[in-house]
Design an enzyme around this catalytic site. Structure first.
Site, PDB file in Angstrom:
ATOM      1  N   ASP A   1       0.580  -0.962  -0.021  1.00  0.00           N
ATOM      2  CA  ASP A   1      -0.362  -0.064  -0.236  1.00  0.00           C
ATOM      3  C   ASP A   1       0.818   1.514   0.069  1.00  0.00           C
ATOM      4  O   ASP A   1       1.735   1.184   0.613  1.00  0.00           O
ATOM      5  CB  ASP A   1      -0.613  -0.214   0.946  1.00  0.00           C
TER       6      ASP A   1
ATOM      7  N   ASN B   1     -10.244  -2.830  -6.205  1.00  0.00           N
ATOM      8  CA  ASN B   1      -9.529  -1.699  -7.108  1.00  0.00           C
ATOM      9  C   ASN B   1     -10.968  -1.821  -8.514  1.00  0.00           C
ATOM     10  O   ASN B   1      -9.626  -0.412  -9.122  1.00  0.00           O
ATOM     11  CB  ASN B   1      -8.398  -2.185  -7.221  1.00  0.00           C
TER      12      ASN B   1
HETATM   13  C1  FPP Z   1      -1.940   0.198  -3.054  1.00  0.00           C
HETATM   14  O1  FPP Z   1      -1.484   1.738  -3.620  1.00  0.00           O
HETATM   15  C2  FPP Z   1      -1.161  -0.551  -4.478  1.00  0.00           C
HETATM   16  C3  FPP Z   1      -2.263  -1.504  -5.767  1.00  0.00           C
HETATM   17  C4  FPP Z   1      -3.110  -1.235  -5.908  1.00  0.00           C
HETATM   18  C5  FPP Z   1      -1.629  -1.839  -6.430  1.00  0.00           C
HETATM   19  C6  FPP Z   1       0.559  -2.986  -5.979  1.00  0.00           C
HETATM   20  C7  FPP Z   1       0.204  -3.754  -7.403  1.00  0.00           C
HETATM   21  C8  FPP Z   1       1.729  -3.099  -8.113  1.00  0.00           C
HETATM   22  C9  FPP Z   1       2.655  -2.355  -7.221  1.00  0.00           C
HETATM   23  C10 FPP Z   1       2.313  -4.024  -9.085  1.00  0.00           C
HETATM   24  C11 FPP Z   1       2.680  -5.621  -8.648  1.00  0.00           C
HETATM   25  C12 FPP Z   1       2.735  -5.922  -9.959  1.00  0.00           C
HETATM   26  C13 FPP Z   1       3.300  -7.956  -9.836  1.00  0.00           C
HETATM   27  C14 FPP Z   1       3.421  -8.205 -10.815  1.00  0.00           C
HETATM   28  C15 FPP Z   1       2.812  -7.832  -8.306  1.00  0.00           C
HETATM   29  P1  FPP Z   1      -2.226   2.950  -2.898  1.00  0.00           P
HETATM   30  O2  FPP Z   1      -2.302   2.744  -5.233  1.00  0.00           O
HETATM   31  O3  FPP Z   1      -3.500   2.069  -2.922  1.00  0.00           O
HETATM   32  O4  FPP Z   1      -2.159   3.999  -2.609  1.00  0.00           O
HETATM   33  P2  FPP Z   1      -2.419   4.592  -2.558  1.00  0.00           P
HETATM   34  O5  FPP Z   1      -2.977   3.884  -1.189  1.00  0.00           O
HETATM   35  O6  FPP Z   1      -1.036   5.920  -1.250  1.00  0.00           O
HETATM   36  O7  FPP Z   1      -3.452   6.005  -2.783  1.00  0.00           O
END
Ligand code: FPP
Length: 249
Positions: free
Chosen positions: A21, A69
């Site tokens: 996250d 998501n």
């Molecule tokens: C949460 O951060 C992250 C995600 C919803 C996506 C995570 C995916 C990746 C890192 C790519 C992974 C790829 C592979 C192949 C495993 P957020 O967007 O919720 O952050 P925020 O809370 O700061 O808005």
């Protein structure tokens, strides 16, 4: 910062699950678009996979895309799917060469067709590997998984394939998308949020939780070591009293 030598390699968790996250907030801090954060987050995935292998962790589960998501802005969802497809396709050979077996949990059939086919090809390609299993939670929602298992059990019961007394916790395990994967001993969530967010609700009944302020793109091997070190200094009682753990009461 904890270095690797502080970790007791005979007592590492077999399975670590991570809620990655903070990509969006990290990107915003750099004055960049959210997708930039997800892209840099892939670098942390590489780091943590390497770190987990070095510690002898056998299963690493990453919450890459939750069912919730889908409600994000269209361009972020499309960008994330594109990133997943590109990353899986681009990394599969290296994953294979380093002994990684890829698996997925969640409602895979609800993913775009190109994502499904890339994922299935990578799972097939790496299925004999034994060094570590990387489990990607994709279109995953724990409540969906539990309800889905209940439906399948009901159908098998109605078809006479199972009897009521056969419905045990172990049988339930075998109907989940995590069937065959041991429960995680340690669950890490980055970015300072202290929630489970519909992730592995059934499987985390006795899991130790570790919350850190670090945003996912900043999360490196050393942060993983720190979490494992913290875990090793906790007492896991499974409902018993402390004395029972150290004797045969
Ligand atoms: C949460 O951060 C992250 C995600 C919803 C996506 C995570 C995916 C990746 C890192 C790519 C992974 C790829 C592979 C192949 C495993 P957020 O967007 O919720 O952050 P925020 O809370 O700061 O808005």
């Amino acid at each position: 910062m904890i270095d690797r030598t502080k970790i007791d390699l005979s007592k590492t968790p077999k399975h670590i699950a991570i809620i990655m996250d903070g990509n969006g907030r990290w990107a915003k801090k750099q004055g960049e678009m959210r997708l930039f954060g997800h892209n840099v987050g892939v670098e942390s995935v590489r780091e943590v996979l390497k770190g987990a292998k070095e510690l002898g962790i056998k299963y690493l589960t990453l919450y890459a895309f939750s069912t919730e998501n889908w409600n994000r802005p269209k361009e972020e969802v499309e960008g994330l799917m594109d990133l997943l497809v590109r990353t899986i396709a681009g990394e599969v050979q290296e994953l294979h060469d380093s002994g990684v077996r890829l698996q997925s949990i969640g409602d895979v059939e609800g993913l775009p067709v190109n994502c499904q086919s890339e994922l299935m090809a990578a799972i097939e390609h790496t299925k004999e590997n034994t060094e570590i299993t990387l489990v990607l939670a994709l279109n995953y929602s724990s409540k969906w998984e539990i309800v889905n298992a209940a439906k399948k059990i009901a159908a098998d019961f109605a078809a006479g394939k199972i009897a009521e007394q056969e419905i045990t916790s172990e049988l339930f395990d075998s109907y989940l998308t995590t069937a065959g994967i041991p429960d995680p001993e340690l669950l890490i969530r980055t970015s300072g949020e202290c929630r489970i967010s519909n992730f592995l609700l059934w499987q985390s009944a006795y899991t130790e939780f570790y919350f850190t302020e670090i945003l996912w793109p900043d999360f490196k091997k050393e942060h993983l070591y720190e979490a494992v070190y913290d875990y090793q200094n906790r007492e896991r009682r499974f409902g018993l009293v402390s004395e029972q753990l150290n004797s045969n009461i």
